[in-house]
Design a protein around this motif. Structure first.
Motif, short mmCIF file in Angstrom:
data_model
loop_
_atom_site.label_atom_id
_atom_site.label_comp_id
_atom_site.label_asym_id
_atom_site.label_seq_id
_atom_site.Cartn_x
_atom_site.Cartn_y
_atom_site.Cartn_z
N MET A 122 0.81 -1.20 0.00
CA MET A 122 0.00 0.00 0.00
C MET A 122 0.85 1.27 0.00
SD MET A 122 -3.24 -0.56 -0.18
CE MET A 122 -2.89 -1.82 -1.39
N VAL A 147 -5.97 -6.67 1.83
CA VAL A 147 -6.24 -5.25 2.11
C VAL A 147 -7.75 -5.05 2.07
CG1 VAL A 147 -4.04 -4.44 1.16
CG2 VAL A 147 -6.02 -4.66 -0.35
N LYS A 162 -11.69 -0.72 -0.14
CA LYS A 162 -11.41 0.69 -0.45
C LYS A 162 -9.95 0.88 -0.85
CE LYS A 162 -11.73 5.37 1.44
NZ LYS A 162 -12.12 6.19 2.62
N GLN A 163 -9.03 0.22 -0.13
CA GLN A 163 -7.60 0.34 -0.46
C GLN A 163 -7.30 -0.23 -1.84
OE1 GLN A 163 -6.25 -1.71 3.14
NE2 GLN A 163 -5.03 0.08 3.67
N LYS A 171 -8.50 2.09 -4.58
CA LYS A 171 -7.62 3.25 -4.77
C LYS A 171 -6.39 2.88 -5.60
CE LYS A 171 -6.93 6.11 -1.28
NZ LYS A 171 -6.66 6.64 0.09
N ASP A 229 -3.77 11.24 -3.87
CA ASP A 229 -3.68 9.77 -3.96
C ASP A 229 -2.39 9.35 -4.66
OD1 ASP A 229 -6.06 9.46 -2.67
OD2 ASP A 229 -7.01 8.24 -4.23
#
Length: 271
Positions: free
Chosen positions: A73, A201, A204-205, A208, A245
């Motif tokens: 991440m 994960v 949402k992660q 993204k 982001d």
């Protein structure tokens, strides 16, 4: 750098995105390369010289020569110690859970030696066959026979997890979890729990990271558009959201990404 990708066998196509190889001649002055998250999990075999993985600005470990790189991440740095020769399998986010019993969340943000995931005798045999193979075609045949034999028919990926990943991939990460669940909003907590277990994960992660991939590919296009246009087509709220982001996952501003020397390898993977 010589980077090549190969299609998987039809029996594995729903679980594996591709096989890839990378060869880079030894450089007089090796340079750190920043690796950007791509939403996938990879099994890699280092067939050349060792590769450093930095744990801080000046401290590093040597990557295992046969390993699984879990979901990441945040960006990290690697640096070759000499000649680079790698053979790897890029799994879809839910793919590798079909072959190992270790919770996928335990693999996140690190390299795990494959001898920790398979029986030692099995791992030794696989690694030696991969090392001794004469070419990429032979290596693909070896790993496909190994994986097909290991497919766990009793353990199926939770349907709601798979449908969520498929929806995120098909919408380039822009679909909201509520829109995916629709009439099943009561299952959101179950989805979050199973997603973490099987993907490593949160939904949402992953969304993204997938959306960032879309933007990166646009950014690396020779006919690159303005940042505002890329942000709009990647379905970010606005350019500021896109930049925020982008910096979170790459550690750098979009404008600086294209010609940044230590991002040459990540740029190669995204083209």
């Amino acid at each position: 750098m010589d980077y090549q990708t190969y299609e998987p066998n039809i029996d594995l196509k729903s679980l594996i995105s591709c096989y890839w190889t990378l060869e880079v001649p030894k450089q007089p002055e090796p340079q750190k390369q920043r690796i950007v998250p791509d939403g996938c999990i990879e099994m890699a075999f280092i067939l050349g010289d060792d590769i450093k993985r930095y744990t801080s600005e000046n401290e590093f470990i040597l990557q295992p020569r046969a390993m699984v790189l879990g979901q990441t991440m945040e960006p990290f740095y690697i640096e070759p110690t000499g000649f680079v020769k790698t053979f790897a399998i890029r799994f879809y986010p839910y793919g590798i859970a079909n072959f190992i019993s270790e919770p996928i969340s335990n693999l996140a943000n690190k390299e795990t030696p494959i001898n920790k995931l398979f029986e030692k005798e099995t791992e030794d045999n696989l690694t030696q066959k991969i090392i001794q193979a004469e070419n990429t075609k032979q290596r693909i045949g070896i790993i496909e026979r190994f994986l097909i034999e290991r497919i766990n028919n009793k353990k199926t990926i939770d349907k709601i997890v798979k449908s969520t990943v498929d929806s995120l991939l098909s919408t380039n990460g822009s679909a909201s979890i509520n829109s995916i669940l629709k009439e099943n909003l009561s299952k959101r907590r179950q989805l979050e729990r199973n997603f973490k277990k099987q993907i490593g994960v949160s939904p949402k992660q992953l969304g993204k990271v997938i959306r960032l991939q879309t933007a990166l590919k646009m950014l690396l296009d020779p006919k690159s558009k303005k940042l505002t246009k890329i942000a709009y087509e990647s379905e970010y709220f606005d350019q500021a959201h896109f930049v925020k982001d982008f910096k979170e996952f790459t550690g750098i501003n979009p404008k600086d990404f294209i010609n940044h020397d230590n991002l040459a390898l990540s740029a190669l993977f995204y083209k």
